[in-house]
Each structure stands twice: as structure tokens, then as C-alpha cells.
Design an enzyme around this catalytic site. Structure first.
Site, mmCIF file in Angstrom:
data_model
loop_
_atom_site.group_PDB
_atom_site.id
_atom_site.type_symbol
_atom_site.label_atom_id
_atom_site.label_comp_id
_atom_site.label_asym_id
_atom_site.label_seq_id
_atom_site.Cartn_x
_atom_site.Cartn_y
_atom_site.Cartn_z
ATOM 1 N N GLU A 37 0.824 -1.214 0.000
ATOM 2 C CA GLU A 37 0.000 0.000 0.000
ATOM 3 C C GLU A 37 0.854 1.258 0.000
ATOM 4 O O GLU A 37 0.581 2.213 -0.720
ATOM 5 C CB GLU A 37 -0.921 -0.027 1.228
ATOM 6 N N TYR B 246 1.183 -3.609 13.529
ATOM 7 C CA TYR B 246 0.184 -2.770 12.866
ATOM 8 C C TYR B 246 -0.615 -1.984 13.896
ATOM 9 O O TYR B 246 -1.025 -2.515 14.932
ATOM 10 C CB TYR B 246 -0.756 -3.633 12.020
ATOM 11 N N ASP C 62 -6.465 -4.563 7.222
ATOM 12 C CA ASP C 62 -7.740 -4.091 7.752
ATOM 13 C C ASP C 62 -8.729 -3.974 6.594
ATOM 14 O O ASP C 62 -8.430 -4.358 5.458
ATOM 15 C CB ASP C 62 -7.577 -2.762 8.499
ATOM 16 N N ASP D 226 -2.514 -3.027 3.810
ATOM 17 C CA ASP D 226 -2.639 -3.151 5.266
ATOM 18 C C ASP D 226 -3.699 -4.185 5.664
ATOM 19 O O ASP D 226 -4.691 -4.380 4.953
ATOM 20 C CB ASP D 226 -2.992 -1.794 5.878
ATOM 21 N N GLU E 24 -9.888 -1.397 4.923
ATOM 22 C CA GLU E 24 -9.448 -0.543 3.823
ATOM 23 C C GLU E 24 -8.404 -1.254 2.979
ATOM 24 O O GLU E 24 -8.422 -1.183 1.745
ATOM 25 C CB GLU E 24 -8.884 0.780 4.375
ATOM 26 N N ARG F 122 -3.553 -0.216 13.713
ATOM 27 C CA ARG F 122 -5.023 -0.093 13.738
ATOM 28 C C ARG F 122 -5.609 -1.416 14.217
ATOM 29 O O ARG F 122 -5.766 -2.347 13.440
ATOM 30 C CB ARG F 122 -5.547 0.286 12.351
ATOM 31 N N HIS G 18 -5.965 -10.081 15.029
ATOM 32 C CA HIS G 18 -4.940 -9.040 15.077
ATOM 33 C C HIS G 18 -4.257 -9.061 16.444
ATOM 34 O O HIS G 18 -4.773 -9.605 17.416
ATOM 35 C CB HIS G 18 -5.560 -7.663 14.845
#
Length: 799
Positions: free
Chosen positions: A9, A299, A84, A82, A86, A301, A345
Site C-alpha cells: 500500500e 500494525y 484491515d 494493510d 481498507e 489499527r 490481530h
């Protein structure tokens, strides 16, 4: 030539990943999303089951073309945005574009950018998670439906250029409702009575009145307090009861996104956006000398407290070596995540506990080191033993009263040897109780003095970024990836302002929120918004179809939209009565801001400016009468005061038939507009007047407005200190409303300073332009700007 294509990304990760995968991989970056809904239209086919109409984002066509070309020649394509929602959407859109030839497309997830994590991900690729993508798609479509269909309603009913958001508008409502709570709050008086006491051994200590005649007492006023003082002034103070108990203080859990944002805000004053930006850098990798670029944290988030077993083992080994076995629990500490958290996660932790802040600090910026240290210490501390305290509570009798003193002593520091949650928490711990002398039952004490104190209950505080994130999380609004965006969006609009780092709603914020609550009660409801977040989670878990969620939302939403278009007015009712026709007046939005208008319009055209007092009550603000206004020399109509883009001026009341205007007399509206001595307009030679715009920025404007519209920045008349620059320092305001001083030749010269400049050279080191600073004790003084030079002198002293 590389056989494999890895698409990430952010290009910042490429260097970190490349050194672990070698020459067999070509690494390219999408630089965020490549496709999205169009910006100029709704982009959602509502009649076709909410089919989104994606287009290539402007400026991303060249990147997409490059990825397609590289994909044609790759045996395998690994998509690694990433981990998640998005990121899954980015991977999905890339896969749709690259599905050509015989290339096999795989999804890989990097929770941390370390050799082990990257190689494991490549060795065990996955399929793209369609449920996770559809959850992101549902959120995107929902936000588009709300934003693109309510915003035009605001433009027509309230004011052009306004916008609404499915989640952001709820956050603004929370800020408005907190302000209304503050308005409604009535402070209550109460008193405290403190006895200053001394035993046979030091130290002296304090005890507070807690009971009277054997019952808990609340002192309401000074008379009641003084009566008790008179009653016990001569009474002996004797220890009645001593209670001792041990208290265990457990370590906090590792960071998740919301907790990191809150702690960084409290401790460093970082905005949520800044925290996430720094964390992104730490995650993607920092250059560590001979080690090359290394990802320092996992990560960032996440809403899960889960920790990898090998990371916990490494932390336990570190604790044993550095602090000893007393600080290491028999078993690893585990922390329960909230319901619905993504347990796949991990929490935010350092990628290697061996990368201690003091060993790599010289490679990091000040802010990076602050945040990394916070994450590193919190992670290690979460695997340490609790702190142990001995707490003592003493009841002291004096006549019919009982006073209570509390004290605590840390007997074992535990995790606090490394980490305490924040400065506020540290202060609270210190205030749990002062140090007490040795005390025994029936022991007589010496009364040094009785200290009465008056207090008033305080209203609920306005939200800071930290407390608003906490409130959003507690209400189930937003998710780890959205908190920073929510706060950034509401800060960038006209609905709230930051005052002393706390959110305060503007009058426009009140008006728009009231309008949206009347028209869309569900959209502005915290429970409804939280339920929608749960529905998005269910889509990700494969429990419900995204189109079903949208359909259940959209049908009632569409009805509310139709009703609002027909019935709602962009105004707020007030208790003010029109002084010309006795009809109620309402708050409306106009070209020059909000104002009061008579509901009898067009029969009655009465309007007025207004202000709101500390209780939130609306009051008409009357413009001072101006004797010089007189009569229009062109048509004989009365001249009146009006407000324009550049401030107030006098205009003919016969407008638009007569357009005669003239400037206000100097100081007619108070100190806000005043003449700037010896400064003449360069366009018409009129006098320049000091004015203040809506943001609080002072500027110079010609007195002959509106015939002459020349304006200039407020100059300090201090020359720019940058060598070779012939500019002058002028007064500016930052985006957050803080005053600073910068060169008027910006962007050619970028000199700027927060301190007010003074045109004098430092006598010690020769640095041009001193800073004006203020001390609480001695008032304003001059100081050298150069770091390391300690020259100062009072501002009033001669040069």
C-alpha cells in the site's frame, strides 16, 4: 528478472520488505486506494441493489497501468495492503484489474514488518476476504448515501457549502449536547473542613471532616462550617481507629488504537491524526544504521489485546534479566478484548523487545522516540507483576466529629518501576494519601489549625481529543481505523472549534445539529450508529449480506429525506420576540453569518445580531447608534450600519434603488476597528483601519471600503532575521487559531516564530531579533531566540 510481484500500500514499506525477500520479488506500491466512488455524483445505483460505480482515482491511472504491466510478466502476484478493511478493499480492486493471463493472485497479511513475519506470510498466502471487502464497501456506500443526499439539503435549507457525515455528525452532536449540559449546570456550594495535626513523631499531616454525630456530613455553607469549628476548637483530637490493608495495582493492557491515541494526547498533546502518522512511520520502518530499515512496531489499527506467544516470551525473558524474578509473574498476563474485537490481530507492541528506546533513540525524531518509548514500555510493563501498596486509613475523634486521614506507601513497585499510565494518573496516585506518622488507637494528637474551605461543584468538562475518542469507543461509534479521521473531519469544519485543546461547538454547529436531529433522528442517534457499526462487523464475519444492511437502512432514510425536504426549515426557534410585530424570532444563516430573523417575513423584515451568554440564553446584540450616519446625500433616506466581507460600513437604507455607502467613523463600533497611525492605503491614500475577521485575525483595511477593498497583513515593523531577506514580520493565525509571526515574503522566505518579535540584536551572541516572552512573576521580558544562549532582560529596560 523477478518471478514474483508483491504489491503493497505504501512505498515507505518497500525498502524494509525488500531486504527480507531478495531479488526474486519485484515490489510495487499502490499508494493507497486506486479506485473509489466518483466525486461529482452519487456513484451508487440504488435501484440495482446499491451497486457501486467505481472509477480510477484522479492521478492514479499511471500507477494502475504500471501494476497491470508488471502483473502480466509475474508468475505469482502477492497483494499486501494493510491488514484491515481498507487494505482488503485496495487488494480487491487491484485483483479485479489484474485478473489477466495465468497469474495466480494471493493475499498476504503483514502484522509486523520483520523477517519472520514477512517470510511466514509469503509462505502461507490466503485468498482475498470477500466478507471484509464487502464490509468496507458497505461503510463506503452508507457514508456516500448520507453525505451526498443530506448535504444538498443543508445547502438549500441552511447555507451553501455545508456537509453532513454519518459518523462525524454524531460526534458533533455529542459535543453540542455536552455544551448544553454545561449551560444547564447550576453550581452548588459546599464546604470542607481540614484539621492540620501533629503526633509525637513527624511528619505533620491533614485529616478531613467525614462524620458528625456518627453520620456522614456534607457541609452546605460557611455558617454550618463555622458552628462546627466553634464546637470542636477546644476539644481533644484522639485516634479512634487505624485500618491497614494491602492493595494490588495491576499493570495496564498493551495498547490498542484508541488507548494509544488517548495516552499520546494526554501525555504529549498529540492529535489523533499525528499519533497515527507517527505510528505509521514506526510500523513501515526506520533506518537503523547497519541494520537498515526496520519496522519497529506491529500494525497500529487494532482493537485486540491479543499478543503473540513468542513476543510475550521475549518480554518475560527481558523482564527477568533486567528487573529480576520478583518482577516476573508465574504465568503470562492475558487481557480480555472488548466484544467483537478482531482477535486475529495483535495489540500494538514493539516488533522486538531488544530494540529498547535507549539503544535506537538517536535514529528517531523526538516525536517518534516519544511514541515508540510509550509503546515499548507499555508492552513490557503489561507482562510484569502488580505494584503493591500499604494503605492506612485513620479515624480521629474530636467531640461529636470524626476526621479521616489516608496514606499509602508503595511496598513493591512492580510494573510502575518502568511505566505509569499518564501524568494525570501519576498525580492521582500521589494524592491517594500523604505520608502518615506512626499512629495508634487512643493516641492524642495536637491540633495545629482548622482550615475551612469553600467549594463549588463543577460542570462537566468539554471534550478533548482523548476524552472524545473514549466516549466514541464507549458508545460503540467508529472503529480503530476511523477515530483519527472522525476527529480530523470535525476539526476541519465550521461546526466546532478548539479552545484550550477542548472542543466547543460554534453557533453554526448548533444550528446544523438541531436541523439534522429534527430531520434525521436515527442518523444522529448514538445507539443507531453503534448498531450500524455492529452490522458492519457482522458483514465482515459473514453473518449478514451487505445489501440487506443497506436496504434496511435506506428505506426509512429515504422517507426522512423526503419529509425533511417538504417540512423542515433551516432555522432554530428562540424565545426572542420581534420588537416590531411581536412574532417569535429564529436563528438563520446568511451570507455574513448567523442572525436573528422575524418569523413574519416577508411582511416583517426585522433582523438582529445576537450573542449567547454563559447559560446559553440568546440575547440581541444592538449596534451602537452612530450620530454621523445621518441622511443619504443622494436620495434622502436614512443611512444604516451594515456588515460586509471586510467589516462594518454605512449604507443607504434605500438599497438596492440607492447604493450609496461610506466608511464608519473611527471607533464607532468599539476597539475592534481603529485607525492605524501613519499607515496610508497604497491604492487610494485613505487611512488604514485595524479590523478583525471571524477567525480572530487582525488585518489592515482601507477606510474607504467598499469603494476601496485593499487589505494588508498586520505588520510588526520588525525586519525578517533571515540573512539576505528584505521582508518584514507580520501577524498570522494558525489553522487552530494560535497567533504566530512570519515573513511577509512567504513562500520565498519561510521564517516563522510563535513568540512576538522585538527589533533588537542579542548583545551576547549577535542573533538578530529577540523574542518577547512573559513570566507570571516578573511580567514581559526579552529573550534570545538562539538555543543555548541565555540572554534575557526586562522588556521595560532601556536598550
Amino acid at each position: 528478472m523477478p518471478n514474483n510481484l508483491l504489491i503493497i500500500e505504501s512505498p515507505a514499506k518497500a525498502k524494509t520488505i525488500k531486504k527480507y525477500l531478495g531479488s526474486d520479488f519485484k515490489i510495487m506500491a499502490s499508494v493507497g486506494h486506486l479506485k473509489d466512488l466518483p466525486t461529482k455524483n452519487l456513484g451508487v445505483d440504488i435501484d440495482n441493489n446499491f451497486e457501486p460505480q467505481y472509477t480510477t482515482i484522479k492521478g492514479k491511472g499511471k500507477i494502475l497501468k504500471g501494476l497491470k504491466e508488471a502483473g502480466k510478466h509475474a508468475e505469482k502476484i502477492y497483494l499486501a495492503p494493510d491488514p484491515d478493511r481498507e487494505g482488503e478493499a485496495i487488494a480487491w480492486h487491484i485483483a479485479q484489474e489484474l485478473k489477466t493471463g495465468k497469474s495466480r493472485i494471493h493475499r498476504v497479511l503483514f502484522n509486523e514488518l520483520t523477517a519472520k513475519a514477512i517470510r511466514q506470510a509469503i509462505a502461507s498466502p490466503q485468498d482475498i476476504d470477500s466478507d471484509k471487502f464487502e464490509s468496507q464497501q458497505a461503510r463506503r456506500v452508507l457514508d456516500r448515501l448520507v453525505g451526498y443526499q443530506i448535504s444538498p439539503l443543508l445547502w438549500s435549507k441552511v447555507k451553501g457549502g455545508l456537509s453532513a457525515g454519518r459518523v462525524q455528525s454524531v460526534a458533533v452532536r455529542m459535543i453540542c449536547e455536552r455544551e448544553k449540559e454545561i449551560y444547564a449546570f447550576e453550581p452548588q456550594e459546599y464546604w470542607s473542613l481540614t484539621a492540620h495535626l501533629e503526633a509525637q513523631e513527624p511528619p505533620r499531616f491533614k485529616a478531613k471532616l467525614s462524620r458528625y454525630k456518627g453520620k456522614k456530613i456534607e457541609l452546605k455553607n460557611g455558617d454550618q462550617t463555622n458552628e462546627i469549628i466553634s464546637e470542636i476548637q477546644q476539644e481533644p483530637f484522639k485516634v479512634a481507629k487505624v485500618q491497614k490493608k494491602k492493595k494490588k495495582k495491576n499493570p495496564p493492557p498493551p495498547f490498542i488504537t484508541s488507548l494509544l491515541q488517548q495516552e499520546a494526547s494526554r501525555r504529549f498533546g498529540f492529535s489523533a491524526k499525528k499519533t497515527m502518522s507517527i505510528a505509521q512511520n514506526l510500523y513501515e520502518g526506520i533506518e537503523l544504521g547497519e541494520q537498515g530499515q526496520v519496522g519497529l512496531i506491529t500494525y497500529m489499527r487494532t482493537d485486540s489485546f491479543h499478543l503473540a506467544d513468542d513476543a510475550v516470551s521475549a518480554a518475560r525473558e527481558y523482564i527477568h534479566q533486567e528487573f529480576g524474578k520478583d518482577y516476573l509473574p508465574n504465568k503470562p498476563n492475558h487481557f480480555k478484548s472488548r466484544k467483537g474485537a478482531q482477535e486475529a490481530h495483535e495489540a500494538i507492541r514493539p516488533t522486538s523487545v531488544d530494540l529498547a528506546p535507549d539503544t535506537i533513540g538517536h535514529y528517531l525524531s523526538k516525536d517518534q522516540l516519544s511514541l515508540y518509548t510509550l509503546i515499548w514500555k507499555r508492552f513490557v510493563a503489561c507482562q510484569m507483576n502488580p505494584a503493591l501498596l500499604d494503605q492506612t486509613q485513620v479515624d480521629i475523634k474530636a467531640g461529636r466529629t470524626t476526621f479521616r486521614a489516608s496514606g499509602s506507601i508503595v511496598t513493591f513497585k512492580g510494573f510502575t518501576i518502568l511505566y505509569t499510565e499518564d501524568r494525570g494518573q501519576e498525580n492521582r496516585d500521589k494524592n491517594q494519601g500523604e505520608q502518615l506518622p506512626p499512629l495508634e488507637e487512643d493516641q492524642l494528637l495536637t491540633l495545629l489549625k482548622l482550615e475551612p474551605a469553600q467549594h463549588f461543584t463543577q460542570p462537566p468538562p468539554r471534550f478533548t481529543e482523548a476524552t472524545l475518542i473514549k466516549a466514541l469507543e464507549e458508545n460503540g461509534i467508529g472503529r480503530p481505523s476511523t477515530y483519527a479521521a472522525i476527529l480530523s473531519n470535525i476539526s476541519g469544519r465550521e461546526y466546532v472549534v478548539l479552545e484550550k485543546k477542548r472542543f466547543k461547538p460554534t453557533e453554526l454547529g448548533f444550528l446544523v445539529t438541531d436541523f439534522l436531529i429534527r430531520g434525521f433522528p436515527d442518523i444522529l442517534n448514538t445507539d443507531f450508529t453503534a448498531q450500524m457499526e455492529n452490522n458492519l462487523d457482522k458483514i465482515e464475519q459473514g453473518k449478514v449480506k451487505w445489501t440487506e444492511v443497506l436496504r434496511r437502512f435506506y428505506d426509512p432514510f429515504l422517507q426522512h429525506l423526503k419529509d425533511a425536504e417538504q417540512e423542515l426549515k433551516g432555522e432554530v426557534q428562540t424565545e426572542i420576540v420581534c420588537d416590531q410585530c411581536n412574532r417569535p424570532m429564529v436563528i438563520k444563516s446568511g451570507r455574513n453569518g448567523l442572525f436573528l430573523a422575524c418569523t413574519g417575513y416577508p411582511e416583517c423584515t426585522n433582523t438582529a445580531d445576537y450573542s449567547r451568554d454563559e447559560k446559553g440564553h440568546i440575547h440581541i446584540t444592538k449596534t451602537p447608534e452612530i450620530e454621523e450616519a445621518g441622511v443619504c446625500e443622494k436620495c434622502g433616506s436614512p443611512m444604516v450600519v451594515k456588515k460586509g466581507k471586510f467589516g462594518s460600513f454605512i449604507a443607504c437604507s434605500g438599497y438596492p434603488a440607492c447604493k450609496n455607502t461610506r466608511p464608519l467613523p473611527n471607533n464607532a463600533l468599539g476597539e475592534q476597528d481603529r485607525e492605524a497611525p501613519e499607515i496610508r492605503c497604497k491604492s487610494c491614500d485613505g487611512r488604514m483601519i485595524v479590523k478583525i475577521n471571524r477567525s480572530g485575525q487582525r488585518f489592515l483595511a482601507c477606510e474607504n471600503y467598499p469603494q476601496c477593498t485593499r487589505t494588508e497583513a498586520m505588520s510588526t515593523n520588525v525586519p525578517c532575521p533571515n540573512e539576505g531577506c528584505k521582508g518584514t514580520l507580520v501577524e498570522r493565525l494558525s489553522k487552530k487559531g494560535r497567533k504566530f509571526y512570519a515573513c511577509n515574503r512567504y513562500p520565498e522566505c519561510r521564517f516563522a516564530t510563535w513568540d512576538e518579535p522585538f527589533d533588537e540584536t542579542c548583545p551576547d551572541c549577535g542573533t538578530p531579533v529577540l523574542s518577547i516572552k512573559t513570566s507570571k512573576d516578573s511580567g514581559p521580558f526579552l529573550a534570545c531566540r538562539k538555543k543555548g544562549c541565555h540572554f534575557t532582560r526586562p522588556l521595560s529596560s532601556p536598550q
